[in-house]
Design a protein around this motif. Structure first.
Motif, PDB file in Angstrom:
ATOM      1  N   PRO A  54      37.364  20.174  70.512  1.00 61.15           N
ATOM      2  CA  PRO A  54      37.656  19.476  69.252  1.00 61.15           C
ATOM      3  C   PRO A  54      37.739  20.458  68.086  1.00 61.15           C
ATOM      4  O   PRO A  54      36.891  21.335  67.929  1.00 61.15           O
ATOM      5  CB  PRO A  54      36.473  18.525  69.084  1.00 61.15           C
ATOM      6  CG  PRO A  54      35.359  19.173  69.826  1.00 61.15           C
ATOM      7  CD  PRO A  54      35.996  19.930  70.965  1.00 61.15           C
ATOM      8  N   PHE A  55      38.781  20.333  67.282  1.00 61.22           N
ATOM      9  CA  PHE A  55      38.922  21.145  66.075  1.00 61.22           C
ATOM     10  C   PHE A  55      37.974  20.628  64.994  1.00 61.22           C
ATOM     11  O   PHE A  55      37.267  21.383  64.351  1.00 61.22           O
ATOM     12  CB  PHE A  55      40.376  21.118  65.600  1.00 61.22           C
ATOM     13  CG  PHE A  55      40.639  21.920  64.363  1.00 61.22           C
ATOM     14  CD1 PHE A  55      40.469  23.300  64.370  1.00 61.22           C
ATOM     15  CD2 PHE A  55      41.058  21.310  63.196  1.00 61.22           C
ATOM     16  CE1 PHE A  55      40.720  24.047  63.236  1.00 61.22           C
ATOM     17  CE2 PHE A  55      41.297  22.052  62.061  1.00 61.22           C
ATOM     18  CZ  PHE A  55      41.135  23.423  62.072  1.00 61.22           C
ATOM     19  N   ILE A  56      38.002  19.316  64.796  1.00 62.60           N
ATOM     20  CA  ILE A  56      37.052  18.624  63.928  1.00 62.60           C
ATOM     21  C   ILE A  56      36.311  17.653  64.842  1.00 62.60           C
ATOM     22  O   ILE A  56      36.931  16.783  65.458  1.00 62.60           O
ATOM     23  CB  ILE A  56      37.767  17.892  62.776  1.00 62.60           C
ATOM     24  CG1 ILE A  56      38.542  18.898  61.917  1.00 62.60           C
ATOM     25  CG2 ILE A  56      36.772  17.117  61.921  1.00 62.60           C
ATOM     26  CD1 ILE A  56      39.377  18.280  60.822  1.00 62.60           C
ATOM     27  N   CYS A  87      46.804  20.936  69.048  1.00 60.93           N
ATOM     28  CA  CYS A  87      46.886  22.093  69.949  1.00 60.93           C
ATOM     29  C   CYS A  87      45.547  22.370  70.610  1.00 60.93           C
ATOM     30  O   CYS A  87      45.490  22.616  71.823  1.00 60.93           O
ATOM     31  CB  CYS A  87      47.369  23.329  69.178  1.00 60.93           C
ATOM     32  SG  CYS A  87      49.095  23.249  68.717  1.00 60.93           S
ATOM     33  N   MET A  88      44.489  22.330  69.823  1.00 62.56           N
ATOM     34  CA  MET A  88      43.168  22.607  70.411  1.00 62.56           C
ATOM     35  C   MET A  88      42.746  21.501  71.370  1.00 62.56           C
ATOM     36  O   MET A  88      42.106  21.768  72.379  1.00 62.56           O
ATOM     37  CB  MET A  88      42.128  22.794  69.311  1.00 62.56           C
ATOM     38  CG  MET A  88      42.282  24.126  68.592  1.00 62.56           C
ATOM     39  SD  MET A  88      40.975  24.467  67.441  1.00 62.56           S
ATOM     40  CE  MET A  88      39.618  24.801  68.532  1.00 62.56           C
ATOM     41  N   SER A  89      43.107  20.261  71.053  1.00 65.75           N
ATOM     42  CA  SER A  89      42.729  19.151  71.935  1.00 65.75           C
ATOM     43  C   SER A  89      43.477  19.211  73.263  1.00 65.75           C
ATOM     44  O   SER A  89      42.886  18.993  74.322  1.00 65.75           O
ATOM     45  CB  SER A  89      43.016  17.814  71.266  1.00 65.75           C
ATOM     46  OG  SER A  89      42.157  17.614  70.187  1.00 65.75           O
ATOM     47  N   TYR A 113      44.428  13.173  64.634  1.00 61.97           N
ATOM     48  CA  TYR A 113      45.289  14.326  64.366  1.00 61.97           C
ATOM     49  C   TYR A 113      46.748  13.899  64.210  1.00 61.97           C
ATOM     50  O   TYR A 113      47.470  14.437  63.369  1.00 61.97           O
ATOM     51  CB  TYR A 113      45.159  15.366  65.478  1.00 61.97           C
ATOM     52  CG  TYR A 113      43.787  15.984  65.568  1.00 61.97           C
ATOM     53  CD1 TYR A 113      43.162  16.518  64.451  1.00 61.97           C
ATOM     54  CD2 TYR A 113      43.113  16.024  66.778  1.00 61.97           C
ATOM     55  CE1 TYR A 113      41.907  17.086  64.539  1.00 61.97           C
ATOM     56  CE2 TYR A 113      41.860  16.592  66.884  1.00 61.97           C
ATOM     57  CZ  TYR A 113      41.255  17.113  65.752  1.00 61.97           C
ATOM     58  OH  TYR A 113      40.013  17.674  65.847  1.00 61.97           O
ATOM     59  N   GLU A 139      42.583  12.666  69.192  1.00 62.66           N
ATOM     60  CA  GLU A 139      44.012  12.948  69.114  1.00 62.66           C
ATOM     61  C   GLU A 139      44.747  11.997  68.176  1.00 62.66           C
ATOM     62  O   GLU A 139      45.681  12.395  67.475  1.00 62.66           O
ATOM     63  CB  GLU A 139      44.652  12.896  70.507  1.00 62.66           C
ATOM     64  CG  GLU A 139      44.279  14.045  71.408  1.00 62.66           C
ATOM     65  CD  GLU A 139      42.942  13.840  72.098  1.00 62.66           C
ATOM     66  OE1 GLU A 139      42.383  12.723  72.040  1.00 62.66           O
ATOM     67  OE2 GLU A 139      42.440  14.801  72.691  1.00 62.66           O
ATOM     68  N   MET A 194      46.938  21.940  64.364  1.00 64.04           N
ATOM     69  CA  MET A 194      45.871  22.730  64.982  1.00 64.04           C
ATOM     70  C   MET A 194      44.949  21.856  65.826  1.00 64.04           C
ATOM     71  O   MET A 194      44.529  22.256  66.919  1.00 64.04           O
ATOM     72  CB  MET A 194      45.077  23.464  63.906  1.00 64.04           C
ATOM     73  CG  MET A 194      45.862  24.601  63.267  1.00 64.04           C
ATOM     74  SD  MET A 194      45.081  25.359  61.846  1.00 64.04           S
ATOM     75  CE  MET A 194      43.491  25.803  62.468  1.00 64.04           C
ATOM     76  N   GLY A 195      44.639  20.665  65.330  1.00 64.80           N
ATOM     77  CA  GLY A 195      43.788  19.762  66.095  1.00 64.80           C
ATOM     78  C   GLY A 195      44.434  19.314  67.385  1.00 64.80           C
ATOM     79  O   GLY A 195      43.777  19.262  68.435  1.00 64.80           O
ATOM     80  N   ILE A 241      46.285  20.880  59.744  1.00 66.42           N
ATOM     81  CA  ILE A 241      45.093  20.361  60.428  1.00 66.42           C
ATOM     82  C   ILE A 241      45.502  19.507  61.621  1.00 66.42           C
ATOM     83  O   ILE A 241      44.913  19.603  62.706  1.00 66.42           O
ATOM     84  CB  ILE A 241      44.208  19.567  59.446  1.00 66.42           C
ATOM     85  CG1 ILE A 241      43.572  20.514  58.429  1.00 66.42           C
ATOM     86  CG2 ILE A 241      43.121  18.798  60.193  1.00 66.42           C
ATOM     87  CD1 ILE A 241      42.856  19.809  57.290  1.00 66.42           C
TER      88      ILE A 241
END
Length: 145
Positions: A42-44, A34-36, A52, A49, A31-32, A28
């Protein structure tokens, strides 16, 4: 074996489950982050950041602690009427000593030194054991003197 003493005792009932939870936290966090940073999404939604990073760091540290305790479960000392077997942290393989081949036993508060009839010397470090187990080991070797 008549007597078996484990060096490091841990409650490993839920260790594998806890390792999976730690891996989940790490995933989590990765992935968070990387997506940020890459997609700026936002992943969640309620984590930034820093959250994460905390999940990633918590997962890494917890994984290392549980993995280390699971690795240390293999260390032991055991004996019966004919032989002594032990695997301690600074030995690579299980050592076996046949009781009939023991010539001398020297006891120190921190170490048992065993002299064999073939001239070889074996040392068992007692600092790895807590005092009730240490007393049991010392009593066994005192009986061999």
């Amino acid at each position: 074996m008549d007597t078996y003493i484990q060096v490091f005792k841990s409650k490993s009932r839920f260790s594998k489950l806890y390792l999976k939870i730690c891996i989940g936290f790490m995933l989590i966090g990765i992935m968070g982050l990387c997506m940020s940073f890459l997609l700026e999404l936002p992943f969640i939604p309620f984590l930034n950041e820093a959250g994460y990073f905390v999940l990633l760091f918590n997962g890494l540290i917890s994984y290392w602690i549980v993995w280390d305790s699971m690795k240390k479960e293999k260390y032991f000392i055991a004996w019966n009427r004919t032989e002594i077997n032990y695997l301690l942290p600074k030995t690579d393989t299980t050592e076996t000593i046949v009781i009939e081949s023991i010539k001398t036993v020297d006891l120190n508060p921190d170490e048992v030194t065993i002299g064999l009839k073939n001239g070889e010397t074996k040392r068992i470090n007692l600092n790895y054991f807590f005092f009730p187990e240490r007393k049991t080991i010392i009593d066994f070797f005192e009986g061999m003197r």
